[in-house]
Write an enzyme that holds these catalytic residues in place. Structure first.
Site, PDB file in Angstrom:
ATOM      1  CG  HIS A 107      -5.511  -3.319  -0.178  1.00  0.00           C
ATOM      2  ND1 HIS A 107      -4.806  -2.835  -1.262  1.00  0.00           N
ATOM      3  CD2 HIS A 107      -5.100  -2.581   0.891  1.00  0.00           C
ATOM      4  CE1 HIS A 107      -4.015  -1.851  -0.876  1.00  0.00           C
ATOM      5  NE2 HIS A 107      -4.167  -1.675   0.424  1.00  0.00           N
TER       6      HIS A 107
ATOM      7  CE1 TYR B   4      -4.731   7.121   0.375  1.00  0.00           C
ATOM      8  CE2 TYR B   4      -4.459   7.355   2.744  1.00  0.00           C
ATOM      9  CZ  TYR B   4      -4.577   6.556   1.631  1.00  0.00           C
ATOM     10  OH  TYR B   4      -4.528   5.186   1.744  1.00  0.00           O
TER      11      TYR B   4
ATOM     12  CG  ASP C 240      -2.009   1.008   1.219  1.00  0.00           C
ATOM     13  OD1 ASP C 240      -3.013   0.881   0.482  1.00  0.00           O
ATOM     14  OD2 ASP C 240      -1.843   1.994   1.969  1.00  0.00           O
TER      15      ASP C 240
END
Length: 292
Positions: free
Chosen positions: A266, A210, A103
Site C-alpha cells: 500500500h 474514518y 490513500d
C-alpha cells in the site's frame, strides 16, 4: 527533518484554518496529498524529483502533524477537505494544478477533481480506488475483511488508546507490517510518523476522517464520468485494498491509465519510489504530447 537546501516549509490559511506545507521548486503547481497515518513526509522521495519541473507543495492535511486540528468531529468531512484544497491552490496564486494523492489524500483528490475539474489539469492517484469502486467493494466479504479496521475506528477513545500503546507501536506495525520491503522504512522514518501522530489532538483528528466516512454521502453518491486525465498507480500487495477495486475504473474516467507495481505494498511511493517516479514522468510527458 527537512534536508534539502532548497526545500522550504510554510503555512497557508484556507477555509478558516492554517495548514502546514513543504515546498520545493518553481513552475506549474504539483500538489501532493498524503494518507493515514502519514503527513507530508510520505512524499520525501518524490518532492526533489518533481521540483525540477514543478513547484511541488506537499501538504499536511487538516488534523495532521503541524496543520490545525479542529476539535469538532464535523470538521473532518469531504466538503471541508475540498474547500481546503481549493483555498490552497488559489492561495498559492494558481488556478489549477497537477493533483497527486495517496490513500485518504487520494480519496480527497478524486472528490476534488469531481467538484472542481477546471482546477485539476492532471490527476494522479496511488493505491486508492475510485469512490464508486470502493463503495462496491464494501459489499464483498473479502474487502469487508480488509477494511475491518475502519469499523474498529468508529469506536470512541479505544482506537486512540490502542494506537498509542507501547510508544505508538501500531504506527510501526502499519508501515513495516504491511510493507513487502521492510527496509523501505528506517527507524528515523518510523519515528517521524510516531512524532507526528503524538502531537496534541492529532490522533483523534486523524481517526475522525474514518468516523465520518459512512455519513455525509461519501460512499453512496452518484458518480459520473470524470473529464480529467487520470493516472492510477497500484502496489499489488496492498493488504488493505484489493487489486480488484481497480477493475472497471475506466468506466468512470474518460482518459484513464493504470500502472501496477508487483511485490509492492500500500505504501507504494515510499516502497518503490523510483518506479512511481518513472511512471509519473512517462505519463506526464505523454500528456504534454497530447496537449501539443
Amino acid at each position: 527533518m527537512i534536508q534539502a537546501a532548497t526545500r522550504q516549509e510554510n503555512y497557508i490559511y484556507t477555509n478558516g484554518i492554517k495548514l502546514h506545507y513543504v515546498t520545493e521548486g518553481e513552475g506549474p503547481l504539483m500538489l501532493m496529498l498524503h494518507g493515514f497515518p502519514e503527513f507530508w513526509y510520505s512524499w520525501r522521495h518524490l518532492i526533489p524529483e518533481f521540483a525540477q519541473d514543478y513547484k511541488v507543495v506537499a501538504l499536511d492535511l487538516r488534523g495532521y502533524n503541524d496543520s490545525d486540528k479542529p476539535a469538532a468531529k464535523s470538521a473532518y468531512v469531504m466538503d471541508e477537505f475540498i474547500k481546503d484544497i481549493e483555498g490552497v491552490i488559489k492561495g498559492l496564486g494558481y488556478s489549477s494544478c497537477v493533483l497527486v494523492g495517496h490513500d485518504w489524500g487520494g480519496a480527497i483528490a478524486w472528490c476534488f477533481a469531481y467538484a472542481h475539474p477546471e482546477m485539476v489539469e492532471r490527476l494522479i492517484v496511488l493505491n486508492i480506488p475510485h469512490p464508486a469502486k470502493f463503495a462496491a467493494g464494501l459489499t464483498t466479504p473479502q474487502q469487508l475483511l480488509r477494511s475491518s479496521y475502519i469499523f474498529f475506528f468508529q469506536l470512541p477513545f479505544i482506537p486512540e488508546w490502542q494506537i498509542q500503546l507501547n510508544d505508538y507501536a501500531a504506527i510501526e506495525t502499519a508501515f513495516k507490517g504491511m510493507a513487502v520491503d521492510k527496509n523501505a522504512f528506517t527507524e528515523a522514518d518510523i519515528n517521524a510518523y510516531k512524532d507526528a501522530a503524538a502531537k496534541r489532538g492529532a490522533m483523534t483528528a486523524m481517526l475522525n476522517y474514518y468516523r465520518n466516512v459512512f455519513q455525509h454521502g461519501l460512499l453512496n453518491r452518484s458518480w459520473g464520468v470524470l473529464d480529467v486525465p487520470t493516472l492510477m498507480i497500484w502496489g499489488e500487495k496492498d493488504m488493505a485494498l484489493g487489486k480488484e477495486l481497480t477493475y472497471g475504473t475506466e468506466n468512470f474516467v474518460q482518459d484513464f491509465q493504470i500502472k501496477y507495481i508487483p511485490n509492492c505494498s500500500h505504501w507504494v511511493q515510499q516502497e518503490q519510489p523510483q518506479v512511481v517516479i518513472q511512471y509519473m514522468r512517462e505519463w506526464l510527458i505523454q500528456q504534454l504530447t497530447v496537449d501539443s
